[in-house]
Enzyme design. Structure first.
Site, PDB file in Angstrom:
ATOM      1  N   ASP A  54       0.849  -1.204   0.000  1.00 40.68           N
ATOM      2  CA  ASP A  54       0.000   0.000   0.000  1.00 40.68           C
ATOM      3  C   ASP A  54       0.882   1.251   0.000  1.00 40.68           C
ATOM      4  O   ASP A  54       0.390   2.379  -0.096  1.00 40.68           O
ATOM      5  CB  ASP A  54      -1.012   0.001   1.150  1.00 40.68           C
ATOM      6  N   SER A  55       2.201   1.056   0.023  1.00 44.77           N
ATOM      7  CA  SER A  55       3.133   2.170  -0.227  1.00 44.77           C
ATOM      8  C   SER A  55       2.861   2.798  -1.592  1.00 44.77           C
ATOM      9  O   SER A  55       3.315   3.905  -1.870  1.00 44.77           O
ATOM     10  CB  SER A  55       4.590   1.692  -0.151  1.00 44.77           C
ATOM     11  N   ASP A  93      -0.981  -6.122  -0.056  1.00 43.33           N
ATOM     12  CA  ASP A  93      -1.305  -5.452   1.199  1.00 43.33           C
ATOM     13  C   ASP A  93      -2.799  -5.261   1.327  1.00 43.33           C
ATOM     14  O   ASP A  93      -3.467  -4.878   0.361  1.00 43.33           O
ATOM     15  CB  ASP A  93      -0.641  -4.064   1.236  1.00 43.33           C
ATOM     16  N   LYS A 123      -1.003  -9.325   3.188  1.00 39.78           N
ATOM     17  CA  LYS A 123      -0.236  -8.827   4.343  1.00 39.78           C
ATOM     18  C   LYS A 123      -1.110  -7.845   5.084  1.00 39.78           C
ATOM     19  O   LYS A 123      -1.792  -7.024   4.470  1.00 39.78           O
ATOM     20  CB  LYS A 123       1.060  -8.158   3.888  1.00 39.78           C
ATOM     21  N   GLU A 125      -1.238  -5.364   8.883  1.00 41.06           N
ATOM     22  CA  GLU A 125      -0.377  -4.754   9.902  1.00 41.06           C
ATOM     23  C   GLU A 125      -0.904  -5.024  11.306  1.00 41.06           C
ATOM     24  O   GLU A 125      -2.114  -4.990  11.538  1.00 41.06           O
ATOM     25  CB  GLU A 125      -0.280  -3.243   9.653  1.00 41.06           C
ATOM     26  N   GLU A 192       9.551  -3.905  10.351  1.00 37.58           N
ATOM     27  CA  GLU A 192       9.897  -2.606   9.756  1.00 37.58           C
ATOM     28  C   GLU A 192      10.423  -1.651  10.825  1.00 37.58           C
ATOM     29  O   GLU A 192       9.787  -1.464  11.883  1.00 37.58           O
ATOM     30  CB  GLU A 192       8.665  -1.992   9.061  1.00 37.58           C
TER      31      GLU A 192
END
Ligand code: KIV
Length: 294
Positions: A54-55, A93, A123, A125, A192
């Site tokens: 999602d970057s 993501d 993925k 978070e 991260e």
């Protein structure tokens, strides 16, 4: 130890293969991609796994954080990456608020990334807080990669993009988060912006692979953002190295294009197609006379 040869065709990498790589000591290589050309390029280089991160909100959509990224953004990017990939494991993501509100949301949205867009895993978070969701997704057959440390979707709670786990209490919480993800069935976890010593300790503690970004070489693998390592964009985070200067190469090439168009030297003879002489003559006869012609 085995190393994936660049560009050589082989079967699709699986989550179990990534887990086996930890056991055999083969380092896992992951990089982001957000479209078909970048997927083709990173595959040809021999990466093991592609993260449709999602970057993309920041790297390609011009947002200042990952928070505005939508399911539609992720579905479109993941489908494009999937069309350019034959070998790498594609991890997509789950964007902000696509899984936090309910298990139903998490299942529906993760399912869409696999069924509609071609991802092989998702993925999300968080650690202990999302462990139940991870268990639900893995139980219904959706492989999950965890992500702890600096989790960008919580940037407002962290007060910035800062190193996490610097003191004993926060370091122990991170260990607990990773163990909860492993117990819930995650097949790997991204660490991260975590101090290298802590990342190495977590890597020893876990049976699933750790994939570091800003977490040192003691992880089982590394992930980087495509634009960061290729020198596209002005800012390079401390954890990235520019392995090439593609951004300035593009600007230089486009500046040459501008100059040649303005000078009339592009397109040149090589880039043209011609009419046959007879067709030119016939056209000239068929066209009405212009002013000044009798
Ligand atoms: O979105 C992303 O690119 C990521 C990496 C920074 C791990 O989550």
């Amino acid at each position: 130890m085995t190393t994936r040869p660049a560009g050589q065709h082989r079967a699709r990498v699986t989550t179990t293969e990534l887990m086996a790589m930890k056991a055999s000591g083969d380092r896992i290589v992951m990089i982001t991609a957000y479209d078909t050309p970048s997927a083709l390029l990173v595959e040809a280089a021999g990466v093991d796994t592609i993260l449709v991160g999602d970057s993309l909100g920041m790297t390609v959509l011009g947002h200042t954080s990952t928070l505005p990224v939508t399911m539609d953004d992720m579905l479109r990017a993941t489908a494009a990456v999937s069309r350019g990939s034959r070998q790498a494991l594609i991890v997509a993501d789950m964007p902000f608020m696509s899984y936090q509100a309910s298990a139903e949301d998490a299942m529906r949205n993760a399912g869409r990334l696999l069924a509609e867009a071609g991802a092989h895993a998702v993925k999300l978070e968080g650690g202990v807080a999302v462990a139940d969701l991870v268990a639900i997704l893995t139980e219904i057959g959706i492989p999950v990669m965890g992500h702890v440390g600096l989790t960008p979707q919580s940037v407002n709670a962290f007060g910035g993009y800062k190193l996490q786990g610097k003191d004993v209490d926060s370091a122990l919480r991170l260990v607990e988060d990773c163990l909860a993800l492993e117990a819930a069935g995650a097949f790997a976890v991204v660490l991260e912006l975590v101090p290298a010593e802590l990342a190495a300790l977590i890597t020893e503690e876990l049976t699933i692979p750790t994939i570091g970004i800003g977490a040192g070489a003691g992880c089982d693998g590394q992930v980087q953002v495509f634009h960061d390592i290729l020198g596209i964009g002005e800012f390079t985070p401390k954890h990235a190295r520019r392995f090439a200067e593609i951004g300035s190469a593009i600007t230089k090439a486009v500046a040459s294009y501008c100059a040649e168009v303005r000078a009339g030297t592009f397109p040149a003879e090589k880039q043209l197609s011609h009419l046959e002489a007879g067709v030119v003559a016939e056209l000239e006869r068929a066209l009405p006379p212009t002013d000044g012609e009798s």
